[in-house]
Every structure is written in C-alpha cells, then in structure tokens.
Design a protein around this motif. Structure first.
Motif, PDB file in Angstrom:
ATOM      1  N   UNK A 138       0.828  -1.192   0.000  1.00  0.00           N
ATOM      2  CA  UNK A 138       0.000   0.000   0.000  1.00  0.00           C
ATOM      3  C   UNK A 138       0.872   1.255   0.000  1.00  0.00           C
ATOM      4  N   UNK A 188       1.899   2.775  -3.496  1.00  0.00           N
ATOM      5  CA  UNK A 188       0.978   3.626  -4.223  1.00  0.00           C
ATOM      6  C   UNK A 188       0.777   4.953  -3.519  1.00  0.00           C
ATOM      7  N   UNK A 231       0.748   8.990  -5.051  1.00  0.00           N
ATOM      8  CA  UNK A 231      -0.240  10.036  -4.870  1.00  0.00           C
ATOM      9  C   UNK A 231       0.382  11.260  -4.212  1.00  0.00           C
ATOM     10  N   UNK A 237       2.101  13.299  -6.981  1.00  0.00           N
ATOM     11  CA  UNK A 237       1.253  14.043  -7.900  1.00  0.00           C
ATOM     12  C   UNK A 237       0.561  15.222  -7.217  1.00  0.00           C
ATOM     13  N   UNK A 238       0.629  15.235  -5.878  1.00  0.00           N
ATOM     14  CA  UNK A 238      -0.072  16.301  -5.171  1.00  0.00           C
ATOM     15  C   UNK A 238       0.577  17.665  -5.421  1.00  0.00           C
ATOM     16  N   UNK A 284       4.935  -2.163 -14.739  1.00  0.00           N
ATOM     17  CA  UNK A 284       4.024  -3.088 -15.440  1.00  0.00           C
ATOM     18  C   UNK A 284       3.002  -3.712 -14.471  1.00  0.00           C
ATOM     19  N   UNK A 285       2.880  -3.143 -13.304  1.00  0.00           N
ATOM     20  CA  UNK A 285       1.890  -3.533 -12.282  1.00  0.00           C
ATOM     21  C   UNK A 285       2.097  -4.940 -11.731  1.00  0.00           C
ATOM     22  N   UNK A 286       3.297  -5.523 -11.953  1.00  0.00           N
ATOM     23  CA  UNK A 286       3.532  -6.869 -11.416  1.00  0.00           C
ATOM     24  C   UNK A 286       3.600  -6.843  -9.888  1.00  0.00           C
ATOM     25  N   UNK A 306       1.898  -4.729  -7.982  1.00  0.00           N
ATOM     26  CA  UNK A 306       0.490  -4.632  -7.557  1.00  0.00           C
ATOM     27  C   UNK A 306      -0.186  -5.994  -7.657  1.00  0.00           C
ATOM     28  N   UNK A 307       0.134  -6.726  -8.740  1.00  0.00           N
ATOM     29  CA  UNK A 307      -0.466  -8.056  -8.933  1.00  0.00           C
ATOM     30  C   UNK A 307      -0.079  -8.986  -7.782  1.00  0.00           C
ATOM     31  N   UNK A 308       1.164  -8.860  -7.335  1.00  0.00           N
ATOM     32  CA  UNK A 308       1.629  -9.682  -6.216  1.00  0.00           C
ATOM     33  C   UNK A 308       0.873  -9.304  -4.946  1.00  0.00           C
ATOM     34  N   UNK A 309       0.679  -7.996  -4.772  1.00  0.00           N
ATOM     35  CA  UNK A 309       0.005  -7.503  -3.569  1.00  0.00           C
ATOM     36  C   UNK A 309      -1.452  -7.968  -3.519  1.00  0.00           C
ATOM     37  N   UNK A 310      -2.159  -7.887  -4.658  1.00  0.00           N
ATOM     38  CA  UNK A 310      -3.575  -8.288  -4.631  1.00  0.00           C
ATOM     39  C   UNK A 310      -3.753  -9.805  -4.548  1.00  0.00           C
ATOM     40  N   UNK A 366       3.079 -10.473   0.161  1.00  0.00           N
ATOM     41  CA  UNK A 366       3.711  -9.205   0.542  1.00  0.00           C
ATOM     42  C   UNK A 366       4.900  -8.956  -0.403  1.00  0.00           C
TER      43      UNK A 366
END
Lengths: 264, 269
Positions: free
Chosen positions: B1, B4, B8, B11-12, B135-137, B139-143, B147
């Motif tokens: 978490x 990500x 954010x 970008x703020x 490539x979001x790999x 994130x894929x591991x996280x979902x 860990x």
C-alpha cells in the motif's frame, strides 16, 4: 454463453461503497461515488479515460486508500482493517489487470503456481499441478502451460491473468478493461470467459470497460461514471434509454452509424 | 500500500516550505528512512523467504563472480607492478608482499567488489523492480495476498548484504594470487614465503574491518537498488532512471562510508 444463464444468487451485498472520494493533488478523481454489488452480480462500469474507473477498483482491492467515504467488502472496511485482515480479504478478490501484469520472468505454470503455493501451503505437488491444469482448461489455454508470457498474444495474456486470479477461487472479480486492445473475436472469447467465471465460480464482478458490447454482454447492471460520480446505474436498456448527452454519445459511438457523431 | 501512497504524494500540488528542490530532497530522505525502517520490520517478522533469499544469493554470486575474479586478479598484479619501482628505490622490494596485502585486504578488495556489485547487481535490482513496478507486477503480487516488499525487497537486500563479505574474501584471495604471480615472476619468491610475509602485516582486526565494510556496502547497494526500483514511475524512462540512480547512489554512498568507517575503525586502534 448468455448472461441469462447466470443467476444472481441472493440479495446479499458483497461490495458497498458510500460517498467515496479520492483526489490526486488538485484533481478530484472520485467525488462521492455510491455503489452496491450483490452476490453473483456483474456490474460494468463505463466512463471516459481518466474518470477514475481503475482508481475505484484499486480502492476496493486495497491498493489505494480513499480520502473519505465508506468501502465495505464482505462487510469489512478495506481501509480500516489490519494488514493481516486485508491479506485474508484479498484471497477472496481476484484482480485482472489491464496489461495482464504477468510475472515476465516466470513461465505460465510458475505464474499460476506462485499465488497458489504461497497462500495454500498445505497442497502437495499433485494437487498444485491439478489446480493449474484445471484453471488453464477453464480459460481454454492448456497448451500454454510451459510458455513464457513474452510468447503469448494479448488475448492469451489476459486469459492467463484471469486464470492466475481464478486459481485462488475468488468470490469477487475486478476486471480492468478486459477487452481493450483486442480484436473482435478475442473480445467475444473474453466476454464469454467473464460470463463463464460468473457462472462456474459464482463470482460477483466489476468490469471496467470502454466497450459497450462487453458491458451489454457481461454486465447485469451498467454504471456510467462521469466527473467522479455515477451518472446512472441500472440495466443496459434502462441506462441507454437516457437522453443525457454524455450517455448518448457513448451509445452512438458503439451502436449507431458514425455519421451521427462525426462531422464529415 | 505504501508504494501507491508515494505516487499520490508525488502528484499532489503542494506549497513548498523552502523550495521544490530542497523540500524534495528532505522528502526523499524521509522516504528512504521509512523504507529502511520497513525493511528491518519485515526482515525480523515471520515468515522468512528462505527460498527467495537463497535464490538471490545465487544470483548475486553468479552475476559478479567472473567480473570480481578478473578485476581482483588485475588489481593485484597491477598494484604490485606499480609499487615495485618505488620500493626498489629504497631497497625495500622485499616489503612488496606486506604492502600489497595491506592494500588489497584493507581497502582494495572491499572497494573494488562493492563498485563491481553496485554496477552489476545494484543496477539489476533497480531495473528489475522498476520494470515490475511500472508493469503492475508488484500490484499483482500484492492483490494475490503476497507481501511484495518482503518477497522482492527484503530477500534482495539480505542476499547482497550476506554475499558481499564472501565476495570480498574471494576478491582479496584472487588479488593476492595476482600479486604473488607478479612477485614470483620477478623476485622468484616462493608461494609459502610470499604468503607468510603477506599475512605477517595483517591482523584479525584488518580482516574484520574489511568484512564489516563489505556488510555495509552490501546493505547500501541493496537499499539503493531496491528503493529506486520499488518506487519507479513514468514507464520505461522511469526504469532506466531507477537503474541509473541505483548505481550512482550506491557508488557515492560507498565512498562516503569508506571514509567514515576508516575514521571510526582507526579510532579503536
């Protein structure tokens, strides 16, 4: 396969979102989103690029934290629960990424084995292999078992990505643009796969898409996201009978002659 | 978490306390501090990713072995060759084994191995994790309830931290062999007398300080490579940047650490 084959099991709510807000700096991406998804229900979320569709499902899966609002999955507030509880909840949620997100250093077999052996440590090799073969059969790609992700086509990658989530037998599926960048025939195959998953795995799903055909075929409901809020939620015919210009433009682009929307 | 949430934050749109550059610098230091803190928290909590740690140890050794062998050997040979005229001018050519052993064991072996590892392993960590991130790999591991920090980051940092002392000892040995061959071909010194003479000048403290330095350098390379890769963004450009920064930061910090560790260890002598 027709979505009429699939029945919504109960009236049990599996995902409940109330007044969800999320912004990135000055940009308010989600600005008061409300949504309820019942068990066994597929909801297709439509909206322009950058309207926060993917942000919505990333919040549901706990990848992003909301600024405010309530996001409950199986009654648990995803942003309030502990890391351990979130891990357990994630076992019930499958996430199919827009670009598949297959582990490119692993073969298809290893991609499928990875989440399984890490989360179900009591399985022996035979059971693991059976689960891999079974899920590959379900997505119609048993022949790819020893291939590397780089050797697969876009449609195959998407299906293996779905297989990787199905191997954990999720109760909720989150599809991020499952048909984007694919040819019409592969789109039909993927739409059928989404329906098959709903029926055989009894999943509830959110399908993020720009593709109205995909939304019409796979969604029991359609939700139109615009300016951080759902403009309309309901059955496909009900939503697209609206006279709202935004909704009509979506429909016209996909289903009517393009002369009406292009100046030529 | 956390991966990500950093995006954010970036970008703020913010009002800067001092200036964008200075605020950014201190934010980076804070993020790095949090990253290291998380590493220790995850490293000492169950379950330990033994299989992945062993796999990464193999990768580190496999990737650097040939390079450290060649550079270690050349360093030993060239250093001996270059030192000979100066020592011979004072009639002290017999001190060559001592001089070479002190230089190689105390400084050159740890430094050369660390620089090679930073270039080879650090850049690889930055690029590999960076590519997985964009490539979001990750994130894929996280979902999928894994860990990713523990599996990808902790295992890599531990692997290079534990492998560096082994590689430093190996580089030292190869360097000494290079030096011996040069001394033997010029002064006809025997293998035994070369090494007896060489190790007369080396104390346990010297070997300990080298191994301590190796541990610090390994940790630094691991943290720099993984930090840059784990927080990579902006597509392929971000991956290249992560690999590049991993090497630059590692090398810079290795020299700073060399200076600090030598000062600290000398104060105990």
């Amino acid at each position: 396969m027709d979505k009429k084959d699939t029945q919504i099991d109960t009236q049990e709510t599996v995902i409940s979102i109330k007044d969800l807000k999320k912004s990135f700096g000055p940009l308010n991406v989600l600005n008061g989103v409300n949504l309820e998804i019942k068990k066994g229900e597929n909801v297709a979320v439509l909206g322009r690029s950058g309207t926060g569709k993917s942000v919505l499902i990333k919040i549901i899966s706990g990848l992003l934290k909301p600024d405010s609002g309530l996001v409950k999955v199986f009654g648990q507030e995803v942003d309030k629960i502990s890391e351990k509880e979130l891990q357990e909840l994630r076992l019930k949620i499958g996430f199919s990424f827009q670009n598949s997100a297959l582990y490119d250093s692993m073969s298809v077999r290893e991609n499928l084995k990875f989440p399984l052996v890490r989360n179900k440590r009591d399985l022996n090799d035979k059971e693991v292999n059976e689960a891999i073969e079974s899920v590959l059969n379900d997505v119609g790609l048993p022949q790819t078992i020893n291939q590397m992700p780089s050797e697969l086509s876009g449609g195959q990658k998407k299906r293996i990505g779905i297989a990787r989530t199905l191997i954990l037998k999720p109760e909720i599926m989150l599809y991020d643009e499952p048909t984007s960048g694919l040819d019409p025939i592969t789109c039909i195959e993927l739409n059928n796969l989404i329906l098959k998953v709903q029926k055989e795995y009894r999943t509830s799903s959110i399908i993020i898409t720009h593709d109205l055909t995909c939304a019409k075929i796979t969604g029991n409901k359609v939700a139109i996201l615009n300016e951080g809020k759902f403009l309309k939620i309901g059955g496909f015919e009900e939503v697209f009978s609206s006279h709202d210009t935004y909704i009509k433009t979506f429909y016209d682009y996909n289903f009517t002659e393009n002369n009406k929307i292009y100046e030529r | 978490m956390e991966s990500t949430s950093k995006n954010s934050d970036i970008t703020a749109k913010k009002k800067y306390l001092i200036s964008k550059g200075i605020d950014g610098f201190f934010e980076d230091i804070y993020d790095l501090y949090q990253f290291i803190l998380r590493f220790f928290k995850e490293a000492f909590s169950a379950p330990v990713e033994w299989k992945e740690i062993v796999n990464q140890c193999y990768q580190v050794g496999y990737k650097t072995l040939l390079l450290v062998s060649v550079t270690g050997f050349i360093t030993g040979t060239v250093f001996t060759k270059q030192s000979r005229p100066s020592l011979s001018a004072f009639g002290a050519a017999s001190w060559l084994p001592s001089l070479v052993s002190i230089a190689i064991i105390k400084t050159m072996a740890p430094l050369i191995t660390a620089l090679i590892a930073a270039g080879k392993v650090g850049s690889n960590m930055g690029a590999e994790l960076g590519s997985m991130k964009v490539t979001e790999q990750i994130d894929a591991m996280e979902v999928s309830a894994t860990n990713p920090f523990k599996f990808l980051v902790v295992s890599r940092i531990l692997a290079i931290t534990f492998m560096m002392p082994v590689l430093v000892l190996y580089t030292g040995l190869v360097g000494m062999m290079g030096a011996y061959l040069n001394v033997h071909s010029n002064e006809l010194t025997s293998f035994t007398s070369f090494f007896i003479s060489a190790f007369k000048s080396i104390e346990f403290k010297d070997i300990f300080s080298s191994l301590f330095k190796a541990l610090c350098y390994g940790f630094t390379i691991g943290v720099a490579g993984c930090y840059q890769g784990y927080y990579a963004q902006n597509g392929t450009q971000g991956v290249g940047r992560a690999a590049n920064l991993a090497v630059v930061f590692s090398m810079f910090l290795i020299f700073v650490e060399e200076l600090l560790i030598v000062q600290v260890l000398n104060s105990f002598r």
